[in-house]
Design a protein around this motif. Sequence first.
Motif, PDB file in Angstrom:
ATOM      1  N   PHE A 272       0.846  -1.167   0.129  1.00 24.84           N
ATOM      2  CA  PHE A 272      -0.070   0.055   0.127  1.00 24.84           C
ATOM      3  C   PHE A 272       1.125   1.358   0.010  1.00 24.84           C
ATOM      4  O   PHE A 272       1.851   1.294   0.469  1.00 24.84           O
ATOM      5  N   TYR A 273       0.198   2.132  -0.674  1.00 25.03           N
ATOM      6  CA  TYR A 273       1.257   3.439  -1.012  1.00 25.03           C
ATOM      7  C   TYR A 273       0.665   4.758   0.205  1.00 25.03           C
ATOM      8  O   TYR A 273      -0.607   4.590   0.462  1.00 25.03           O
ATOM      9  N   PRO A 274       1.479   5.487   0.582  1.00 25.48           N
ATOM     10  CA  PRO A 274       1.072   6.632   1.522  1.00 25.48           C
ATOM     11  C   PRO A 274       0.075   7.357   0.934  1.00 25.48           C
ATOM     12  O   PRO A 274      -0.308   7.450  -0.284  1.00 25.48           O
ATOM     13  N   LYS A 275      -0.857   8.005   1.541  1.00 27.02           N
ATOM     14  CA  LYS A 275      -2.051   8.856   1.177  1.00 27.02           C
ATOM     15  C   LYS A 275      -1.730   9.936   0.324  1.00 27.02           C
ATOM     16  O   LYS A 275      -2.486  10.306  -0.645  1.00 27.02           O
ATOM     17  N   ASN A 276      -0.546  10.374   0.688  1.00 22.12           N
ATOM     18  CA  ASN A 276      -0.125  11.738  -0.560  1.00 22.12           C
ATOM     19  C   ASN A 276       0.367  11.087  -1.956  1.00 22.12           C
ATOM     20  O   ASN A 276       0.706  12.071  -2.697  1.00 22.12           O
ATOM     21  N   GLN A 277       0.144   9.813  -2.182  1.00 24.36           N
ATOM     22  CA  GLN A 277       0.786   9.484  -3.431  1.00 24.36           C
ATOM     23  C   GLN A 277      -0.599   9.108  -4.125  1.00 24.36           C
ATOM     24  O   GLN A 277      -1.507   8.526  -3.785  1.00 24.36           O
ATOM     25  N   GLN A 278      -0.570   9.183  -5.866  1.00 21.96           N
ATOM     26  CA  GLN A 278      -1.518   8.796  -6.555  1.00 21.96           C
ATOM     27  C   GLN A 278      -1.981   7.248  -6.522  1.00 21.96           C
ATOM     28  O   GLN A 278      -2.954   6.902  -6.731  1.00 21.96           O
ATOM     29  N   LYS A 279      -0.787   6.578  -6.005  1.00 21.75           N
ATOM     30  CA  LYS A 279      -1.126   4.950  -6.078  1.00 21.75           C
ATOM     31  C   LYS A 279      -1.678   4.603  -5.118  1.00 21.75           C
ATOM     32  O   LYS A 279      -1.502   5.039  -4.026  1.00 21.75           O
ATOM     33  N   LEU A 280      -2.556   3.797  -4.945  1.00 19.60           N
ATOM     34  CA  LEU A 280      -3.371   3.081  -3.745  1.00 19.60           C
ATOM     35  C   LEU A 280      -2.492   1.834  -3.346  1.00 19.60           C
ATOM     36  O   LEU A 280      -2.298   1.641  -2.431  1.00 19.60           O
ATOM     37  N   LEU A 281      -2.601   0.793  -4.368  1.00 20.59           N
ATOM     38  CA  LEU A 281      -1.724  -0.357  -3.742  1.00 20.59           C
ATOM     39  C   LEU A 281      -1.154  -0.848  -5.029  1.00 20.59           C
ATOM     40  O   LEU A 281      -1.714  -0.824  -6.253  1.00 20.59           O
ATOM     41  N   ARG A 282      -0.510  -1.763  -4.879  1.00 14.54           N
ATOM     42  CA  ARG A 282       0.446  -2.993  -5.872  1.00 14.54           C
ATOM     43  C   ARG A 282       0.112  -4.145  -5.509  1.00 14.54           C
ATOM     44  O   ARG A 282       0.547  -4.561  -4.194  1.00 14.54           O
ATOM     45  N   VAL A 283      -0.217  -4.994  -6.294  1.00 18.85           N
ATOM     46  CA  VAL A 283      -0.184  -6.575  -6.249  1.00 18.85           C
ATOM     47  C   VAL A 283       0.668  -7.079  -7.011  1.00 18.85           C
ATOM     48  O   VAL A 283       0.626  -7.035  -8.141  1.00 18.85           O
ATOM     49  N   GLN A 284       1.515  -7.901  -6.475  1.00 16.64           N
ATOM     50  CA  GLN A 284       2.500  -8.707  -7.121  1.00 16.64           C
ATOM     51  C   GLN A 284       2.292 -10.178  -6.872  1.00 16.64           C
ATOM     52  O   GLN A 284       2.490 -10.726  -5.747  1.00 16.64           O
ATOM     53  N   THR A 285       1.962 -10.895  -7.845  1.00 14.95           N
ATOM     54  CA  THR A 285       1.619 -12.232  -7.828  1.00 14.95           C
ATOM     55  C   THR A 285       2.475 -13.207  -8.405  1.00 14.95           C
ATOM     56  O   THR A 285       3.085 -12.973  -9.805  1.00 14.95           O
ATOM     57  N   VAL A 286       3.216 -14.156  -7.940  1.00 15.85           N
ATOM     58  CA  VAL A 286       4.073 -15.067  -8.458  1.00 15.85           C
ATOM     59  C   VAL A 286       3.348 -16.493  -8.585  1.00 15.85           C
ATOM     60  O   VAL A 286       2.808 -16.868  -7.756  1.00 15.85           O
ATOM     61  N   GLY A 287       3.603 -16.803  -9.964  1.00 20.32           N
ATOM     62  CA  GLY A 287       3.149 -18.276 -10.043  1.00 20.32           C
ATOM     63  C   GLY A 287       4.245 -19.252 -10.401  1.00 20.32           C
ATOM     64  O   GLY A 287       5.368 -18.761 -10.870  1.00 20.32           O
ATOM     65  N   LEU A 288       3.717 -20.441 -10.903  1.00 18.95           N
ATOM     66  CA  LEU A 288       4.876 -21.345 -11.340  1.00 18.95           C
ATOM     67  C   LEU A 288       5.371 -21.072 -12.693  1.00 18.95           C
ATOM     68  O   LEU A 288       6.518 -21.263 -13.015  1.00 18.95           O
ATOM     69  N   ASP A 289       4.474 -20.518 -13.753  1.00 16.46           N
ATOM     70  CA  ASP A 289       4.642 -20.223 -15.083  1.00 16.46           C
ATOM     71  C   ASP A 289       5.028 -18.681 -15.587  1.00 16.46           C
ATOM     72  O   ASP A 289       4.964 -18.441 -16.689  1.00 16.46           O
ATOM     73  N   GLY A 290       4.706 -17.859 -14.353  1.00 13.75           N
ATOM     74  CA  GLY A 290       4.902 -16.499 -14.654  1.00 13.75           C
ATOM     75  C   GLY A 290       4.675 -15.710 -13.440  1.00 13.75           C
ATOM     76  O   GLY A 290       4.278 -15.882 -12.329  1.00 13.75           O
ATOM     77  N   ASN A 291       4.595 -14.403 -13.799  1.00 13.95           N
ATOM     78  CA  ASN A 291       4.274 -13.362 -12.803  1.00 13.95           C
ATOM     79  C   ASN A 291       3.338 -12.123 -13.260  1.00 13.95           C
ATOM     80  O   ASN A 291       3.319 -12.213 -14.251  1.00 13.95           O
ATOM     81  N   ALA A 292       2.762 -11.579 -12.183  1.00 14.82           N
ATOM     82  CA  ALA A 292       1.895 -10.346 -12.824  1.00 14.82           C
ATOM     83  C   ALA A 292       2.338  -9.157 -11.615  1.00 14.82           C
ATOM     84  O   ALA A 292       2.234  -9.388 -10.544  1.00 14.82           O
ATOM     85  N   ASP A 293       2.074  -7.971 -12.205  1.00 13.78           N
ATOM     86  CA  ASP A 293       2.104  -6.811 -11.507  1.00 13.78           C
ATOM     87  C   ASP A 293       0.767  -6.127 -11.504  1.00 13.78           C
ATOM     88  O   ASP A 293       0.599  -5.531 -12.685  1.00 13.78           O
ATOM     89  N   ILE A 294      -0.048  -5.483 -10.642  1.00 10.98           N
ATOM     90  CA  ILE A 294      -1.075  -5.022 -10.769  1.00 10.98           C
ATOM     91  C   ILE A 294      -0.928  -3.489  -9.828  1.00 10.98           C
ATOM     92  O   ILE A 294      -0.862  -3.763  -8.730  1.00 10.98           O
TER      93      ILE A 294
END
Length: 108
Positions: A59-81
Amino acid sequence: MGMDNRPIVFNIKNGRVTRAIVYQYWRVPWKTITSQKKLASHFSVWHDGSENSGSDVYFYPKNQQKLLRVQTVGLDGNADIVVYRNGRTTFKTNIGKDMITFPIAKFE
């Protein structure tokens, strides 16, 4: 947000995450996170089994435009949201050259 059948659902109110629900593979709630300390900094959820897959949520601080980031790691790849406070969301995925169950060339 999350991987395959294991989504993470975020409840957001007034620009803050108030609750996160993590689901098991069969879409059954697994963990509910309401700790404001965790929902203001980060938490990790890793699924048991041979896959060794999971997600890290930041989670990002309140003064930033970003709210949250989800980094998912799987066996065949990964994703960043990344979710922004204005509702915009970006997705970035990285799939290996060959997936264990299916060659990547057949997806192209």
